[in-house]
Structures are given as C-alpha cells and as structure tokens.
Design a protein around this motif. Structure first.
Motif, PDB file in Angstrom:
ATOM      1  N   VAL A 246      12.861   7.495 -24.102  1.00 26.96           N
ATOM      2  CA  VAL A 246      12.680   8.591 -23.161  1.00 26.96           C
ATOM      3  C   VAL A 246      11.726   8.142 -22.056  1.00 26.96           C
ATOM      4  O   VAL A 246      10.671   7.559 -22.337  1.00 26.96           O
TER       5      VAL A 246
ATOM      6  N   ASN B 121      11.708  19.692 -25.758  1.00 26.20           N
ATOM      7  CA  ASN B 121      11.209  18.646 -26.658  1.00 26.20           C
ATOM      8  C   ASN B 121      12.280  18.216 -27.661  1.00 26.20           C
ATOM      9  O   ASN B 121      12.496  17.028 -27.908  1.00 26.20           O
TER      10      ASN B 121
ATOM     11  N   VAL C 186      14.225  14.414 -28.140  1.00 31.70           N
ATOM     12  CA  VAL C 186      14.285  13.672 -29.402  1.00 31.70           C
ATOM     13  C   VAL C 186      15.731  13.456 -29.835  1.00 31.70           C
ATOM     14  O   VAL C 186      16.121  12.353 -30.241  1.00 31.70           O
TER      15      VAL C 186
ATOM     16  N   GLU D 190       4.815  16.552 -23.919  1.00 31.13           N
ATOM     17  CA  GLU D 190       6.070  15.881 -24.283  1.00 31.13           C
ATOM     18  C   GLU D 190       5.793  14.506 -24.879  1.00 31.13           C
ATOM     19  O   GLU D 190       6.454  14.094 -25.846  1.00 31.13           O
TER      20      GLU D 190
ATOM     21  N   LEU E 129       6.977  13.344 -28.617  1.00 32.35           N
ATOM     22  CA  LEU E 129       7.788  12.145 -28.839  1.00 32.35           C
ATOM     23  C   LEU E 129       7.081  11.190 -29.801  1.00 32.35           C
ATOM     24  O   LEU E 129       7.712  10.621 -30.701  1.00 32.35           O
TER      25      LEU E 129
ATOM     26  N   VAL F  33       9.596   8.562 -31.416  1.00 30.20           N
ATOM     27  CA  VAL F  33      10.548   8.227 -30.351  1.00 30.20           C
ATOM     28  C   VAL F  33       9.830   7.414 -29.281  1.00 30.20           C
ATOM     29  O   VAL F  33       8.836   7.874 -28.708  1.00 30.20           O
TER      30      VAL F  33
ATOM     31  N   PHE G 184       8.748   5.976 -25.757  1.00 30.77           N
ATOM     32  CA  PHE G 184       8.811   6.574 -24.424  1.00 30.77           C
ATOM     33  C   PHE G 184       7.987   5.736 -23.456  1.00 30.77           C
ATOM     34  O   PHE G 184       7.151   4.917 -23.847  1.00 30.77           O
TER      35      PHE G 184
END
Length: 521
Positions: free
Chosen positions: A13, A77, A81, A107, A111, A116, A118
């Motif tokens: 992301v 959000n 994801v 955010e 993440l 995740v 980013f």
C-alpha cells in the motif's frame, strides 16, 4: 532511477500525498505510482484535474457522497488490507500530504498492525502551497519566525477542543488552520478573547491551485464577514498573522497559471459583474448518488462552475433479468447494464442495443458485446435505428420503471413483439432538495435536468419544504438545461421554463452547453 522508483510492488500500500491540486505539483514518485497501481482509493480533495487524470477502471471513490454519507475510516482501512492481501498494488491518494491532518498516520498504524507492507510518499501540503501561490509566505524574516499548523475540524467525538487557542495567541508567529471554514467564527473569537489583536491580518485561500481558487482577506475582527461576502467554501486554508498582509506588496507582479489573484470583494467594488459565486456559476446536478454524481461534479469543476450535487434518483433493483428468447435486447441506461451483470445475465444470440455511448461503454465494461447504438441517443433515435429490422421479431426492453412509452409504442408500430422487463425502480432519495432551497433563495445560477423524473422529484422536494413557487421563480431566473425533448415537455407541463435542450443527449454536452449559456447571460 532504479526499478523501485518506477514500479509499485504487489501486495503493498502506498500512502500518497497529491499536493494542493495542480497535477504539475505531483511528485515524480506519486505520478509513477498512480500510473502503475492496480487500485487507487481517493476522495475529492486531490482536486478535479488530478482525479481527471486517473483511469476510471482502477479508481475507487471513498469520500463523502452527495447525500452526506461518508465511507468510514474503518471501511477504508479494511479495503486497503484486503486489496494488498490479494496481491494488488494499492495507492491511497490524499490531498496535500497524507501525514498532515490526512489520517495517514492512522492508516499506517492499521497496516502495520495487520502486517501489510506500506510506503509513505509525501506531498506538498496545502497548508504551505495554497498561501504561497496567492503571495503569502507562512514565515517571513521580518514578521514570523515560527508557524503553527492547526486543524479546524477535530474528531467530533471529542467533548472539548484539543487546540489551546490561548497558547497559540501568546506564542506569536503564523497560525495556519486547515479545514476551518465552518468554525472560523469560533476560533477567531477564541483568539481575540485570548488577547490577540483584532486587527491581526487574516487570509482565507479556497482551493489553492484549483480552477476555482479564490481569496478573502480581512482581520481577526472582519474575516468572517469577508468569508461570507466572497462565498468561501471548503476546502480552504486560513492564515492568521502579519504575513497575511504581505500579499498586497507582491500582488501586482505575482504570476501563476491559476485563477485570478484579485480578491472577489475588491473586484465587485470595482463594478465587475459576477454570478452568485464570483465567476463560477452554481449549477445543480441531479445524477444518482454513485460515480455518476462524482463524475458530474468533476466535469462541472473542470468547467470552472460550482456544482450543487443533489441526487434526485435512487435505484431499487428488482432482481429481474432480460428474457432469454428475444431476438433483440435493448438497454437504456448504465444502471441497467450494471444490474444485469450483477445478476449473471448471459446473452445468447440476441442483438444487444444501447441507447447511447455511456450505456454502450457500461455494457462493454461488463464484458458484453454491443451490436447497435443509434445516431440519436434517445428513445426516438432507437426506434428509428430499429424500425426497419424488427418486424416480426421479439424485442426485449430492459430498463427502469419510468421508461418513456415512445420506445415501446414505436417498436410495436414497427411490427415487433415487445416485452418490457423492469430491472430497477427509480425513487427520490431522502433529504434531496438542497438545490430547491438554493433556487428559492435566488442562489442558483443553473440546473441540469437529465430526465423527466428529475424535474418531478425536484418539484416534489420543493413542495415538501413548502417552497414550490419560490423554487419555480428561482428556476425562472436561472439557466435551465435539459437532456432531451421528453424532459423539456415534462418541464413545460410543470411550468418550468427551459432555456436549452442539449444538442446531444449526453450529460457532458448538457453540462457544457448549460454552463456556456449561463455565462452568456
């Protein structure tokens, strides 16, 4: 520049700041990621020019809708994801810089908590850029050696403001307030009560670097009146401090490609003619509250108009699909195309017809082949295109419950066996009617009616508010454009004077011709 600088990574992301709104102020990294992303989540704050650059098929609007509903932060959000875990290259596009009152920090934490990967791509914050392009530095060696950035729109769940206005008043320097148009009276009063000089210069910069950029100037005592006189609306930046007055010393030679730099209040004192909002006419648009209203707003903003989005149509799907034994299937709207795709309709040997290019594009986007689009994008145009082909044929018309009888009657007169399937019903959304209030108050410059039903629903909303006659009078003083002859006839039946019928039955042509006619008036 290595590959990482050009290409996004799947499953990642990117929290991207778009800058103040001018595409030329996008960073090189931001532009590359926008071109390479699989999905782009955005609201309206990046501005019409940047949003207009983005490919529709990869964009997802997650901002505030015309009815006041908003995609929640938790929903955003979760989508970030979900897309990343599905291996997508995801851009979360924000206006300005996502880490300056842009919820980018929230955010990023979400993440990180979900594992995740980013990346943060900074943008030019409007807190600095918007004042700069109109000649206001936020710091100046002679006037301000410090600057404080403050939000004017705090979390509504807070029981009291977290901003210490008294401390800010004592600290001196420049105060820059973002998202503070509505609460301007509150915080200017708080600063005066904290001892700040009422003669302190203040400037409001609306939509800095956008086509609709405008400025209001005054003092801590007078800026609210100046805001109302100029018609400043969100998004805007407030600059409080002596630096706001330095603009006057550079204005005569300051050049940029944006809107005129002179304050509208000054222009009107000089006798310039203006619409209800400077040179930007207020134009009501009645599209359904989905990507069509978003696209309509973007188009009107690109035309340097101020859109008044007021959806007069809401869709209630019936779940029906076209019959499978037809020789021809006729679609009359983008909504119909999307609904049959959602329902899993599969054409066999039918000839698929679309009333116009927007419907045809929607069908193709859902994977359907389109065999016929008439030269004239109306029910009459469809009849003309089909009347020599359909004698003895079975024609399925798949549309809303408010379709024009012209199509059915014309096809039957041509010898076709016609069946109508109602794919959806069109109802008036709750709380619609803001445009009727503006018309009644004489604050509407134009209206774009896209169907007979939008005319009827507009007047119903006005009647509910007991302002029907006032709204009609307001339309009489405005420029009224309609998309086709049936809509003109309906308007006439309800005593609405129509100034123009679009030369082509598309919203873009209607909007352009209505805005042009408004300016000619």
């Amino acid at each position: 520049m290595d590959a990482r600088d050009i290409e996004a990574e799947p499953g990642t992301v990117y929290l991207v700041g778009s800058g103040p709104g001018d595409p030329g102020l996008l960073t090189v990294r931001a532009k590359a990621l926008l071109e390479d992303a699989d999905v782009i989540l955005h609201d309206r704050l990046p501005g019409p020019k940047i949003i207009g650059m983005l490919p529709d098929e990869r964009c997802e609007y997650v901002g505030k809708h015309a009815q006041g509903e908003r995609t929640t932060q938790s929903e955003i959000n979760d989508r970030l994801v979900e897309y990343a875990r599905n291996g997508k290259k995801v851009v979360r596009l924000k206006g300005g810089d996502s880490f300056v009152f842009g919820r980018g920090g929230e955010e990023a934490e979400y993440l990180a908590n979900h594992g995740v990967p980013f990346e943060v791509v900074p943008g030019v914050t409007s807190a600095i850029a918007a004042p700069a392009v109109v000649g206001i530095p936020v710091t100046h060696r002679d006037y301000a050696s410090s600057v404080s950035f403050v939000t004017g729109h705090e979390d509504p769940s807070k029981t009291e403001s977290a901003v210490d206005w008294e401390a800010l008043a004592e600290a001196g320097g420049t105060i820059v307030v973002l998202m503070g148009v509505k609460r301007l009276p509150d915080y200017t009063r708080a600063l005066r009560e904290a001892g700040m000089d009422p003669e302190t210069p203040v400037a409001l910069v609306e939509r800095g670097t956008w086509p609709q950029q405008q400025v209001a100037t005054g003092t801590l005592e007078t800026i609210v009146e100046a805001r109302d006189e100029v018609g400043i609306k969100p998004p805007a930046v407030t600059v409080i401090g002596d630096v706001a007055a330095t603009r006057e010393s550079v204005l005569d030679v300051l050049e940029n490609e944006y809107a005129p730099l002179v304050d509208r209040a000054e222009a009107q004192e000089g006798g310039a003619k203006a619409t209800s909002d400077g040179d930007a006419p207020t134009v009501a648009v009645f599209r359904p509250d989905d990507d069509r209203i978003t696209d309509a707003v973007t188009l009107l903003e690109e035309l340097d108009a101020e859109p008044v989005p007021d959806p007069m149509l809401a869709v209630e799907a019936t779940g029906a699909t076209p019959r499978s034994d037809a020789d021809y299937v006729v679609f009359t709207s983008k909504t119909g195309a999307e609904l049959v795709a959602e329902a899993g309709w599969e054409p066999e040997a039918e000839t698929v017809c679309a009333i116009g290019p927007a419907t045809a594009d929607a069908l193709r986007a859902e994977g359907y082949a389109v065999d016929l689009v008439p030269e004239e994008f109306t029910s009459s145009g469809l009849v003309t295109a089909l009347e020599d082909r359909v004698a003895g044929a079975r024609v399925e018309v798949a549309r809303s419950d408010h379709g024009s009888p012209v199509l059915l009657e014309g096809l039957e007169d041509a010898g076709a066996y016609v069946h109508e399937t109602v794919l959806y019903r069109l109802v008036r959304p709750e709380n619609s009617g803001r445009s009727a209030e503006l018309a009644a108050d004489g604050e509407l410059d134009a209206a774009c009616f896209t169907s007979s039903l939008t005319v009827e629903h507009f007047l119903e909303a006005a009647a509910e508010r007991e302002i029907r006659e006032e709204a009609l009078a307001g339309l009489e003083a405005a420029t009224v454009g309609v998309i086709g002859e049936p809509t003109r006839e309906t308007a006439a039946e309800h005593d609405v004077t129509v100034d123009l019928v679009a030369s082509e039955a598309t919203f873009e042509r209607l909007a352009r011709e209505t805005v042009d006619a408004t300016r000619e008036d």
